[in-house]
Scaffold this motif. Structure first.
Motif, PDB file in Angstrom:
ATOM      1  N   PHE A  75       0.837  -1.198   0.000  1.00 59.55           N
ATOM      2  CA  PHE A  75       0.000   0.000   0.000  1.00 59.55           C
ATOM      3  C   PHE A  75       0.870   1.245   0.000  1.00 59.55           C
ATOM      4  O   PHE A  75       1.829   1.347   0.771  1.00 59.55           O
ATOM      5  N   ASN A  76       0.534   2.167  -0.895  1.00 63.59           N
ATOM      6  CA  ASN A  76       1.233   3.439  -0.980  1.00 63.59           C
ATOM      7  C   ASN A  76       0.446   4.514  -0.237  1.00 63.59           C
ATOM      8  O   ASN A  76      -0.785   4.560  -0.305  1.00 63.59           O
ATOM      9  N   SER A  77       1.166   5.388   0.448  1.00 64.73           N
ATOM     10  CA  SER A  77       0.513   6.456   1.201  1.00 64.73           C
ATOM     11  C   SER A  77      -0.051   7.518   0.271  1.00 64.73           C
ATOM     12  O   SER A  77       0.523   7.817  -0.777  1.00 64.73           O
ATOM     13  N   ASP A  78      -1.180   8.072   0.645  1.00 67.38           N
ATOM     14  CA  ASP A  78      -1.791   9.174  -0.077  1.00 67.38           C
ATOM     15  C   ASP A  78      -1.346  10.487   0.568  1.00 67.38           C
ATOM     16  O   ASP A  78      -0.730  10.498   1.637  1.00 67.38           O
ATOM     17  N   LEU A  79      -1.629  11.612  -0.098  1.00 70.48           N
ATOM     18  CA  LEU A  79      -1.295  12.907   0.481  1.00 70.48           C
ATOM     19  C   LEU A  79      -2.080  13.165   1.762  1.00 70.48           C
ATOM     20  O   LEU A  79      -1.617  13.876   2.652  1.00 70.48           O
ATOM     21  N   ARG A  80      -3.258  12.568   1.840  1.00 67.57           N
ATOM     22  CA  ARG A  80      -4.074  12.728   3.039  1.00 67.57           C
ATOM     23  C   ARG A  80      -3.659  11.692   4.077  1.00 67.57           C
ATOM     24  O   ARG A  80      -3.642  10.489   3.781  1.00 67.57           O
ATOM     25  N   PRO A  81      -3.352  12.097   5.286  1.00 65.84           N
ATOM     26  CA  PRO A  81      -2.934  11.146   6.326  1.00 65.84           C
ATOM     27  C   PRO A  81      -4.005  10.084   6.582  1.00 65.84           C
ATOM     28  O   PRO A  81      -5.188  10.387   6.674  1.00 65.84           O
ATOM     29  N   GLY A  82      -3.561   8.853   6.641  1.00 63.99           N
ATOM     30  CA  GLY A  82      -4.479   7.760   6.943  1.00 63.99           C
ATOM     31  C   GLY A  82      -5.021   7.039   5.736  1.00 63.99           C
ATOM     32  O   GLY A  82      -5.644   5.985   5.878  1.00 63.99           O
ATOM     33  N   TYR A  83      -4.794   7.555   4.513  1.00 65.56           N
ATOM     34  CA  TYR A  83      -5.278   6.923   3.292  1.00 65.56           C
ATOM     35  C   TYR A  83      -4.144   6.171   2.600  1.00 65.56           C
ATOM     36  O   TYR A  83      -3.026   6.695   2.464  1.00 65.56           O
ATOM     37  N   TYR A  84      -4.457   4.946   2.149  1.00 68.04           N
ATOM     38  CA  TYR A  84      -3.459   4.112   1.484  1.00 68.04           C
ATOM     39  C   TYR A  84      -4.106   3.426   0.276  1.00 68.04           C
ATOM     40  O   TYR A  84      -5.285   3.064   0.307  1.00 68.04           O
ATOM     41  N   PHE A  85      -3.299   3.243  -0.790  1.00 67.96           N
ATOM     42  CA  PHE A  85      -3.816   2.675  -2.029  1.00 67.96           C
ATOM     43  C   PHE A  85      -2.895   1.566  -2.538  1.00 67.96           C
ATOM     44  O   PHE A  85      -1.678   1.637  -2.397  1.00 67.96           O
ATOM     45  N   SER A  86      -3.518   0.554  -3.149  1.00 74.17           N
ATOM     46  CA  SER A  86      -2.757  -0.523  -3.777  1.00 74.17           C
ATOM     47  C   SER A  86      -3.399  -0.844  -5.124  1.00 74.17           C
ATOM     48  O   SER A  86      -4.570  -1.249  -5.180  1.00 74.17           O
ATOM     49  N   PRO A  87      -2.645  -0.650  -6.244  1.00 72.02           N
ATOM     50  CA  PRO A  87      -3.221  -0.922  -7.578  1.00 72.02           C
ATOM     51  C   PRO A  87      -3.430  -2.409  -7.803  1.00 72.02           C
ATOM     52  O   PRO A  87      -2.631  -3.241  -7.358  1.00 72.02           O
TER      53      PRO A  87
END
Length: 212
Positions: A92-104
């Motif tokens: 999971f990669n961190s988003d600019l917003r704290p607490g948000y994570y994304f995985s393609p």
């Protein structure tokens, strides 16, 4: 039309990344004082189309009733996507917003998916499985429906089979003559040609059944 279709999907996906849609189908679980939310960026998820799994991890803020995003949550936390008996570890990669994570991810099968989390967040053990929204077939976006091509395809196959049967009948009755040269080689080639035609029709029927 295919270019327009995939262009539209890419546009929707880009908008989804810029502004995450409402998490109407996301699942939220609590692990002690943490809240962990999981789902898809673009919903409903469609088989074969690139998407992202989104995780949102929060904890109580300094003021009563407030929350704040947890940063570096996956420092000691492993994530695995699960489909039936198949599993795959994902990052999971961190988003600019704290607490948000994304995985393609590109879901390759329709059905139920879930995320296994194993490890800890700031010393708090996390061992949990979170179900996410089922992946749908492309039929939910197809227009016109693929099944609308069925009758035309079926008619074409029936005509081909009928023509093949007539050719075989004419060959057997002698109505269609084949020069008996080279020890009957011409006759063998005629039979071979009809066999190839029959095989092609069988393959077409199999493809039609699978498509439906």
């Amino acid at each position: 039309m295919k270019l327009l279709f995939f262009g539209f999907i890419a546009f929707v996906f880009t908008i989804g990344l810029m502004a995450v849609p409402p998490s109407y189908a996301h699942t939220t679980v609590e692990v002690e004082h943490y809240e962990i939310e999981a789902g898809w960026v673009v919903e409903p998820p469609i088989v074969g189309i690139r998407n992202d799994i989104i995780m949102k991890i929060t904890e109580p803020g300094e003021s009563q009733g407030s929350i704040k995003g947890v940063t570096h949550a996956f420092k000691s936390l492993d994530a695995t996507v699960v489909f039936g008996g198949a599993t795959k570890k994902i990052d999971f990669n961190s988003d600019l917003r704290p607490g948000y994570y994304f995985s393609p991810i590109i879901p390759t099968k329709t059905g139920s998916y879930s995320i296994d989390l194993n490890g800890e967040v700031d010393g708090t053990p996390v061992v949990i499985q979170i179900p996410i929204e089922d992946v749908e077939s492309t039929a939910i976006l197809d227009f016109p429906p693929r099944s609308s091509e069925g009758p035309a395809d079926t008619t074409a196959l029936k005509n081909a089979i009928s023509s093949l049967q007539q050719d075989v009948s004419k060959l057997k009755t002698g109505e269609t003559s084949v020069p008996a040269t080279n020890g009957g080689m011409a006759y063998d080639f005629a039979i071979f040609g009809l066999s190839i035609a029959a095989a092609a029709i069988i393959l077409a029927i199999i493809a039609l059944v699978k498509r439906k």
